[in-house]
Every structure is written in structure tokens, then in C-alpha cells.
Design a protein around this motif. Structure first.
Motif, mmCIF file in Angstrom:
data_model
loop_
_atom_site.group_PDB
_atom_site.id
_atom_site.type_symbol
_atom_site.label_atom_id
_atom_site.label_comp_id
_atom_site.label_asym_id
_atom_site.label_seq_id
_atom_site.Cartn_x
_atom_site.Cartn_y
_atom_site.Cartn_z
ATOM 1 N N GLU A 21 -2.231 1.492 -8.993
ATOM 2 C CA GLU A 21 -1.375 2.669 -8.821
ATOM 3 C C GLU A 21 -0.244 2.411 -7.823
ATOM 4 O OE1 GLU A 21 0.238 6.088 -9.861
ATOM 5 O OE2 GLU A 21 -1.496 5.188 -10.875
ATOM 6 N N ASP A 22 -0.490 1.580 -6.810
ATOM 7 C CA ASP A 22 0.576 1.258 -5.857
ATOM 8 C C ASP A 22 1.747 0.573 -6.557
ATOM 9 O OD1 ASP A 22 -0.587 2.222 -3.371
ATOM 10 O OD2 ASP A 22 -2.002 0.567 -3.544
ATOM 11 N N LYS A 26 7.812 3.675 -10.589
ATOM 12 C CA LYS A 26 8.302 5.051 -10.776
ATOM 13 C C LYS A 26 9.439 5.361 -9.812
ATOM 14 C CE LYS A 26 3.771 6.714 -12.189
ATOM 15 N NZ LYS A 26 2.600 7.489 -11.747
ATOM 16 N N ALA A 27 9.316 4.911 -8.567
ATOM 17 C CA ALA A 27 10.364 5.165 -7.571
ATOM 18 C C ALA A 27 11.670 4.474 -7.962
ATOM 19 C CB ALA A 27 9.897 4.708 -6.188
ATOM 20 N N ASP A 79 0.855 -1.196 0.000
ATOM 21 C CA ASP A 79 0.000 0.000 0.000
ATOM 22 C C ASP A 79 0.889 1.243 0.000
ATOM 23 O OD1 ASP A 79 -2.058 1.827 0.216
ATOM 24 O OD2 ASP A 79 -2.541 1.329 2.296
ATOM 25 N N GLN A 80 1.489 1.536 -1.145
ATOM 26 C CA GLN A 80 2.483 2.596 -1.275
ATOM 27 C C GLN A 80 1.969 3.974 -0.860
ATOM 28 O OE1 GLN A 80 5.881 2.397 -2.890
ATOM 29 N NE2 GLN A 80 5.531 0.387 -2.009
ATOM 30 N N ASP A 81 0.703 4.273 -1.129
ATOM 31 C CA ASP A 81 0.175 5.601 -0.808
ATOM 32 C C ASP A 81 -0.551 5.653 0.530
ATOM 33 O OD1 ASP A 81 -2.170 4.274 -1.480
ATOM 34 O OD2 ASP A 81 -2.494 5.413 -3.327
ATOM 35 N N TYR A 87 2.494 0.893 -9.790
ATOM 36 C CA TYR A 87 3.116 1.894 -10.655
ATOM 37 C C TYR A 87 3.963 2.871 -9.841
ATOM 38 C CZ TYR A 87 0.248 0.285 -14.582
ATOM 39 O OH TYR A 87 -0.343 -0.453 -15.571
ATOM 40 N N THR A 88 3.524 3.183 -8.631
ATOM 41 C CA THR A 88 4.299 4.061 -7.753
ATOM 42 C C THR A 88 5.649 3.428 -7.434
ATOM 43 O OG1 THR A 88 2.321 5.072 -6.808
ATOM 44 C CG2 THR A 88 4.331 5.190 -5.485
ATOM 45 N N ALA A 89 5.652 2.147 -7.141
ATOM 46 C CA ALA A 89 6.912 1.440 -6.867
ATOM 47 C C ALA A 89 7.811 1.457 -8.108
ATOM 48 C CB ALA A 89 6.634 0.006 -6.427
#
Length: 164
Positions: A24-25, A31-32, A14-16, A27-29
Motif C-alpha cells: 500500500e505504501d 496515487k500521489a 513508509d508513506q502512511d 500504491y500511495t506514492a
């Protein structure tokens, strides 16, 4: 199987921090990782990482998104993960393989960083910065200074089945 231990792993996905896991979680990983290693999203490795993130999300949703709302709640995660782990922990870890393969390729572009790249990947993915070097050493089972795809997949399964 300790369901509380598995539930604690939920936060890593749960990145956000919004209380559920969704596409999106993942994709967030991705992107990071791309930002950490200064890899453009539009290059082959960047595209492979996003494809791996999508495959990882699809695998996670397939085993855990019971109500089909394209979000995995903590309860769905615990139920789905526990069932798969009881069935076969290595098979559960296979859903992460495309993402892990692509993450390794992104990190290995930074060939001048030596063994520190593995710890950097782990930090970006949420491992405590103090523990990342130790985690890297435990994942590098053949002690060659890098984490292979198979070592990463085995480590992923191990993460869900062994106490901290």
C-alpha cells in the motif's frame, strides 16, 4: 556502510507512517504522483505507474521481507538494504527502475511545466520542498533539463550510499 543512514531512508518508503513498508505504501506514492500531474489511473501511464509500484514492492519484499509476512519492518529494511548495497548498489537500485520509468512518463505528460516537473516529482515522493530543486539539479547530470531513467536509477543508488 552506515546502517543509521539507511534506516533513516525507511521513513521515505513508509508513506502512511505505520512502522512498516507494504504494498500500500507503494500504491500511495503512485496515487500521489497521478494526482499531482492530474493523470487518470486508468490511462496507460497510470496503469504503468501502478505496475511499476507493484514491481518495486515485489523487489523490496524479495530482498527485505525475511519472515514473508508481506511487510518490511525497519530492521528488515536495514538488513536487506545493507546486504544488497554491499553486494552491488546499482543492482539494488534496479528494483526501482520500472517505477521510476513510469513516474518520468507521468511527469512528462505535463510538457508545459519545463524543468519544474522533476522537482514536483521529488516533492510528491517526500523530498523537502526547499531541497527538491537542488536535488533535481544534482540528478540531472547531463544538464538537459530533465531526469532520464538512467539518471533516476543512479540517483536512487546514490541516495542510499552517500551522506545527505
Amino acid at each position: 556502510m552506515d546502517e543509521r543512514r539507511i534506516a533513516a531512508r525507511f521513513a521515505g518508503f513508509d508513506q502512511d507512517g505505520n512502522g512498516y513498508i507494504d504494498r500500500e505504501d507503494f500504491y500511495t506514492a503512485a496515487k500521489a504522483l497521478l494526482a499531482e500531474f492530474d493523470v487518470p489511473a486508468r490511462c496507460d501511464q497510470g496503469q504503468d505507474l501502478f505496475a511499476g509500484a507493484e514491481a518495486f514492492w515485489q523487489g523490496m519484499a524479495g530482498i527485505a521481507d525475511v519472515d514473508g509476512d508481506q511487510r518490511v519492518t525497519r530492521g528488515e529494511f536495514v538488513t536487506g538494504a545493507v546486504k544488497r548495497l554491499r553486494d552491488n548498489p546499482d543492482r539494488f537500485a534496479e528494483i526501482a527502475r520500472p517505477f521510476l520509468r513510469a513516474a518520468i512518463a507521468v511527469a512528462e505528460r505535463d510538457s508545459g511545466a519545463g524543468t519544474g516537473i522533476g522537482a514536483r516529482v521529488l516533492r510528491v515522493l517526500g523530498v523537502d520542498p526547499q531541497l527538491a530543486p537542488v536535488a533535481f539539479e544534482s540528478l540531472d547530470t547531463d544538464k538537459d533539463g530533465r531526469i532520464s531513467e538512467d539518471e533516476a536509477v543512479r540517483g536512487f543508488a546514490h541516495y542510499f550510499t552517500v551522506p545527505e
